[in-house]
Structure formats: C-alpha cells, structure tokens
Enzyme design. Structure first.
Site, short mmCIF file in Angstrom:
data_model
loop_
_atom_site.label_atom_id
_atom_site.label_comp_id
_atom_site.label_asym_id
_atom_site.label_seq_id
_atom_site.Cartn_x
_atom_site.Cartn_y
_atom_site.Cartn_z
N TRP A 155 -5.34 34.74 -75.33
CA TRP A 155 -5.74 34.10 -74.08
C TRP A 155 -4.65 34.27 -73.03
CZ3 TRP A 155 -6.43 31.76 -78.92
CH2 TRP A 155 -7.77 31.66 -79.34
N HIS A 176 -10.03 28.16 -72.36
CA HIS A 176 -11.32 28.02 -73.03
C HIS A 176 -11.71 26.53 -73.03
CE1 HIS A 176 -8.86 28.02 -77.11
NE2 HIS A 176 -8.33 27.26 -76.21
N ARG A 202 -8.69 32.89 -67.00
CA ARG A 202 -7.87 33.84 -67.75
C ARG A 202 -7.12 34.75 -66.77
NH1 ARG A 202 -10.93 34.73 -73.31
NH2 ARG A 202 -11.47 32.52 -73.56
N GLN A 216 -17.75 28.57 -69.84
CA GLN A 216 -18.03 28.56 -71.28
C GLN A 216 -18.80 27.29 -71.61
OE1 GLN A 216 -14.37 28.81 -73.57
NE2 GLN A 216 -14.49 31.05 -73.61
N VAL A 259 -10.45 27.57 -86.49
CA VAL A 259 -11.59 27.47 -87.41
C VAL A 259 -11.29 28.24 -88.69
CG1 VAL A 259 -13.44 27.08 -85.74
CG2 VAL A 259 -12.70 29.42 -86.21
N ALA A 313 -17.70 24.36 -84.98
CA ALA A 313 -17.49 24.48 -83.54
C ALA A 313 -17.93 25.87 -83.12
CB ALA A 313 -16.02 24.27 -83.20
C1 FA5 Z 1 -12.85 31.53 -77.24
O1 FA5 Z 1 -12.58 31.26 -76.06
C2 FA5 Z 1 -12.96 30.47 -78.28
N1 FA5 Z 1 -12.52 29.21 -77.74
C3 FA5 Z 1 -14.40 30.39 -78.81
C4 FA5 Z 1 -14.54 29.53 -80.02
C5 FA5 Z 1 -14.86 28.20 -79.89
C6 FA5 Z 1 -14.37 30.06 -81.30
C7 FA5 Z 1 -15.00 27.39 -81.02
C8 FA5 Z 1 -14.48 29.27 -82.43
C9 FA5 Z 1 -14.82 27.94 -82.27
P1 FA5 Z 1 -13.19 34.07 -76.71
O2 FA5 Z 1 -11.87 34.30 -76.07
O3 FA5 Z 1 -13.76 35.16 -77.55
O4 FA5 Z 1 -13.19 32.77 -77.63
O5 FA5 Z 1 -14.24 33.74 -75.55
C10 FA5 Z 1 -15.55 33.29 -75.83
C11 FA5 Z 1 -16.58 33.97 -74.93
O6 FA5 Z 1 -16.19 33.87 -73.58
C12 FA5 Z 1 -16.70 35.47 -75.16
O7 FA5 Z 1 -17.59 35.75 -76.20
C13 FA5 Z 1 -17.21 35.96 -73.85
O8 FA5 Z 1 -18.63 35.77 -73.79
C14 FA5 Z 1 -16.61 35.01 -72.86
N2 FA5 Z 1 -15.45 35.62 -72.18
C15 FA5 Z 1 -14.20 35.83 -72.65
N3 FA5 Z 1 -13.40 36.36 -71.72
C16 FA5 Z 1 -14.14 36.49 -70.59
C17 FA5 Z 1 -13.89 36.96 -69.26
N4 FA5 Z 1 -12.68 37.37 -68.87
N5 FA5 Z 1 -14.91 36.93 -68.37
C18 FA5 Z 1 -16.13 36.47 -68.75
N6 FA5 Z 1 -16.44 36.01 -69.97
C19 FA5 Z 1 -15.46 36.03 -70.89
#
Ligand code: FA5
Length: 345
Positions: A155, A176, A202, A216, A259, A313
C-alpha cells in the site's frame, strides 16, 4: 357623535384622493390603527354614562365598519389598476415554451455503493463509516503489519506531517477500509456483521485501472461458528445479486497479513461468459475483491478470544464494478468531473 361624523367625512375624503397602494398604508394606520382617533374614542367610552355609552358605541362601530369597508374596496381597486399597468407595460406571451429544469443525477460510484450496501443490508449487515485520516496503528499495526514489515509496500501511502519526538509518522490517509475492522471490534463484542463503504488513498501513479483516490467497501463478520463456507456463501450471494443469477465465482489463495487463509474472488467474465476476451485478459475471470478469515493475531489485538470466535473479512474496489458493467475503459473518468461522462448514468 359630532367628532365621529367629522372623522368619517375626513377619512372618506382622504381615501378618495389616494391613487396608489403605497399611500394606502399610512391612511390605514391613521384611521384604523391602534393609535388612531377612532380607537382613542372607543377607549374613552368607559367614562360616559350608560345610555350615552350605548349610542356612541354603536355609532363608533358603524363608522369603523364603514372605514374598513372603504379601505378594502380601495385596496382591491388599486391592485387591479397596478396589475393592469404591469400587463400593459410588459405583455406576457403565455404561448412561449417553459424553461427546461435540468435534473441532477447520482454519481455512478454513489449508485453502485448504494446498491451494494442494499444487498448486504438484506443479508443482515449494518452499514458503518469511518475516518479517512487514520492512525498508522489502525491502517497497519493492528492489522498485523508492524513497522518494517515488507507487506507495507503493498500500500503506497500518503503520510501526514505531524511532529513526534521519536520521528515516526503516525498519521496517514487510509490506504484501505480495513482499519475500520479494528475500530469496530474495539467498540463492540461479537456477533459483528458490518460493511464499511468509503474513500481510500494510494500514493500511486494513475493509469486506466488505478486512481490515487478511489472507493472501497469492507465487510466483516465475527461470531462463534463462522467458517470459510459462510464467507463463500455471502460472496456468492452478493455476486449473483449484483451481476446476475447465472454468475459463477472463483476463489484462489492470496496473501493479506490480516487474514489467514487469505484469498481473492473472481467472477466469470461478463463480456465473454468465461470464454476469454480482452476485458478479462483472455482468462475468462475477473478479480473483484480480496478476502479471508480474520487472523487470530488481529482478534487477540481487540481482545476477542480466537479459541472462541472466528470471522471473515473482505474488501473490494467500487469503481471497477461500474467499469465492468458499462464497459468504462478508464477509471480516471470517474473523478475528472466531465459532465458528458457523468450524464450518462
Ligand atoms: C486491500 O485493500 C485489502 N484491504 C482488501 C482485503 C480486505 C483483504 C479484507 C482481505 C480482507 P487491495 O490492495 O488488493 O486489498 O485492494 C482491494 C481492491 O481495491 C482491489 O481489488 C481493487 O479493486 C481496488 N484497488 C486497489 N488499488 C486501486 C487503485 N489504485 N485504484 C482503483 N482501485 C484500486
């Protein structure tokens, strides 16, 4: 009695001379107001002997009624004249078409969020919101990502400048919605069943699928008998509600420090129904979220006994959903405020 007669004549003459509404008001105050001669006279009645009081009182009331009637008549007449003047000066063309009223619309992200929250509410989840400016503790530390943990690189973070003695940077824009898992569990005891929609940030270069600010939605359920089967059931139900009853889902292992086990969920491609196309990178599947069983270390942190309680989660990006549905090929369109884009939804 004489004074009454005089008053009546005087008032009538003056009323006659009035030619516009502006002059009518002082007349009304002078002859019918609380300080008018007529009101004074009516007040003075008490000092007269009974017989005279009756006669003068009746006469005074008659004068009052006459003045009031005169005033109303004059007002109506003046209003008519004024209106006629207005109409004559600026004719109104009643055949002209009306001015169009433009309707506002909900942003596609808002529409999607509301729909998703509705689906989870239907499964008994509460909707909760939390702060976008967050402590390192909630965004990382309590989620099993201590200082120096390599997973922090997952992140890219906007840090906030705050002075501390030790030189750490304790504040950030949440990367997130997962920090809300901790905040909710700190405040409540199981059973927990919530979803948390909101903005996240981000520190990344943007491209067609990445924004520096996006939305999200987090889901969290904790209770005594929760298993992976519950997680899969809830997510399958969700995917079918949102994308159609014929949808298939795929779960694969993935890694998130908070998780264990962790996984990602994909749905079969909406465009090619799983056959493989450009949208799904010829895989037939589109990933939509990360999920898993809440790590025992995270439960311990909020004083939930992991021997008694288990939970799941999940977290998903919102913009990718309308992108899939409507074939939007650049996420940056969402927040660049181009009305030609926004008006389509
Ligand atoms: C997370 O942020 C974890 N907190 C998710 C999680 C929650 C996992 C609970 C387990 C339990 P990640 O970095 O993969 O995971 O982001 C989740 C979703 O956010 C991605 O699948 C994508 O759909 C979206 N996402 C991530 N980065 C971006 C971005 N820069 N722009 C738009 N959407 C994004």
């Amino acid at each position: 009695m004489e004074r009454l007669e005089e008053l009546k004549t005087e008032a009538a003459q003056e009323l006659e001379a009035i030619s516009n509404l502006k002059e009518l008001e002082p007349w009304q105050v002078r002859y019918l107001g609380r300080k008018s001669a007529l009101t004074q006279l009516l007040r003075g009645l008490a000092a007269l002997p009974l017989e005279e009081r009756k006669a003068v009182g009746a006469a005074a009331n008659q004068v009052k009624a006459a003045l009031e009637a005169g005033w109303k008549r004059k007002e109506a007449a003046l209003k008519e004249i004024e209106l006629a003047g207005l109409l004559g000066a600026k004719p109104t063309d009643v055949t002209l078409p009306g001015r169009p009223v433009s309707l506002g619309r909900l942003h596609p992200t808002t529409q999607t969020l509301r729909q998703i929250c509705g689906i989870f509410a239907g499964m008994g989840f509460q909707v909760v919101e939390g702060p976008e400016v967050e402590w390192d503790y909630y965004n990382f530390e309590a989620l099993n990502i201590p200082q120096g943990h390599p997973a922090r690189d997952m992140w890219a973070t906007f840090w906030i400048d705050v002075e501390t003695e030790g030189g750490e940077r304790p504040m950030l824009l949440r990367t997130h919605t997962s920090p809300m898992q901790i905040r909710i569990m700190e405040k409540t005891r199981p059973p927990v069943r919530v979803v948390v929609p909101g903005k996240v940030y981000r520190y990344e270069a943007t491209d067609v699928t990445h924004e520096a600010m996006f939305y999200q939605i987090e889901g969290l359920a904790v209770d005594k008998t929760i298993t992976m089967a519950d997680l899969k059931g809830v997510l399958l139900e969700f995917a079918r509600h949102l994308f159609g009853q014929e949808r298939r889902v795929r779960f694969r292992c993935d890694y998130f420090p908070f998780v264990e086990p962790g996984m990602e969920m994909a749905i079969d491609c909406l465009m090619c129904q799983g056959a493989g196309c450009r949208l799904c990178g010829h895989t037939g599947w589109i990933e939509i979220l990360g999920a898993g069983m809440v790590h025992p270390e995270v439960l311990r942190r909020v004083d939930y006994d992991p021997e008694i309680y288990t939970g799941f989660a999940f977290g998903m990006g919102i913009e990718r959903i309308p992108m899939l549905r409507y074939g939007i090929d650049d996420i940056r369109l969402f927040y660049s405020n181009d009305l030609r884009f926004l008006r389509q939804f």
